[in-house]
Design an enzyme around this catalytic site. Sequence first.
Site, short mmCIF file in Angstrom:
data_model
loop_
_atom_site.label_atom_id
_atom_site.label_comp_id
_atom_site.label_asym_id
_atom_site.label_seq_id
_atom_site.Cartn_x
_atom_site.Cartn_y
_atom_site.Cartn_z
N SER A 1 0.95 -1.09 0.03
CA SER A 1 0.16 0.25 0.15
C SER A 1 0.89 1.34 0.14
O SER A 1 2.10 1.14 0.60
CB SER A 1 -0.84 -0.07 1.38
OG SER A 1 -1.63 1.48 1.25
N TYR B 1 -2.16 -0.28 10.70
CA TYR B 1 -1.91 -0.80 9.46
C TYR B 1 -1.02 -0.35 8.41
O TYR B 1 -0.43 -1.08 7.76
CB TYR B 1 -3.47 -0.28 8.79
CG TYR B 1 -3.49 -0.66 7.29
CD1 TYR B 1 -4.12 -1.92 6.73
CD2 TYR B 1 -3.56 0.27 6.28
CE1 TYR B 1 -4.28 -2.15 5.43
CE2 TYR B 1 -3.55 0.21 5.02
CZ TYR B 1 -3.90 -0.98 4.54
OH TYR B 1 -4.00 -1.46 3.11
#
Length: 234
Positions: free
Chosen positions: A139, A151
């Site tokens: 990501s 995250y």
Amino acid sequence: MTDRVFLITGASSGIGEATARLAVDEGDRVVLAGRRRERLDRLARELGGPDRAVAVTCDVTEWEQVRHAVDRTLEAYGRLDVAFANAGIANPTSFMDESSTPEDWRSMVLTNVYGPAITARAAMPALRDSKGHFVITGSVAGRIQTPGSVYSATKWAMTGLAQNLRAELADTGVRVTLIQPGLTDTVLINPERAQHAKLDPADVARTVLFAVNQPPSVDINEIVVRPTGQVWHR
């Protein structure tokens, strides 16, 4: 018609589903791994049934289930050419706000870090046999500082995992690619960002296929892909 065999985790929706559809369109066969078996079975039927797609129940935090997914791939199609470690979850976190519980963190770290690692371990014998390709969904959050985000930390970890894999596999012919998408229109999207510029999962799928479609002498290490208009720090 390429007729490669893909194993895709997190295949029931989003980037995983889109990649499976595009791979089958290009002539590949796919094994769809995930926890939502009903959705996987439906997708497998849409993609042509056992000749082109099979479904397997797999929680990527469970070693025996991951190993079974690889075994099922070899049982169904006799080989494995591309393992796509795509399964992931995103929970809001904070080191100060107590509404975010450590148990939420635990499930996310296991899925996003341990999951790709054991997927690599399970897939590697078959990928070495085929001189195949290991692909990881990272990501943009793994390239920037995101306050309080565990995250983001799990996606930073994917850079290290990809580099460590590549170093160990340097003389095997196995390629390793880390795909780092920006904001993508999946179930993981933060509602606060729903109106922002975002990628379609099919955009990321095309990026995956771009990497695996390169000739064996070309190893695309990392790809960062953002929607047009997404600012660099998001």
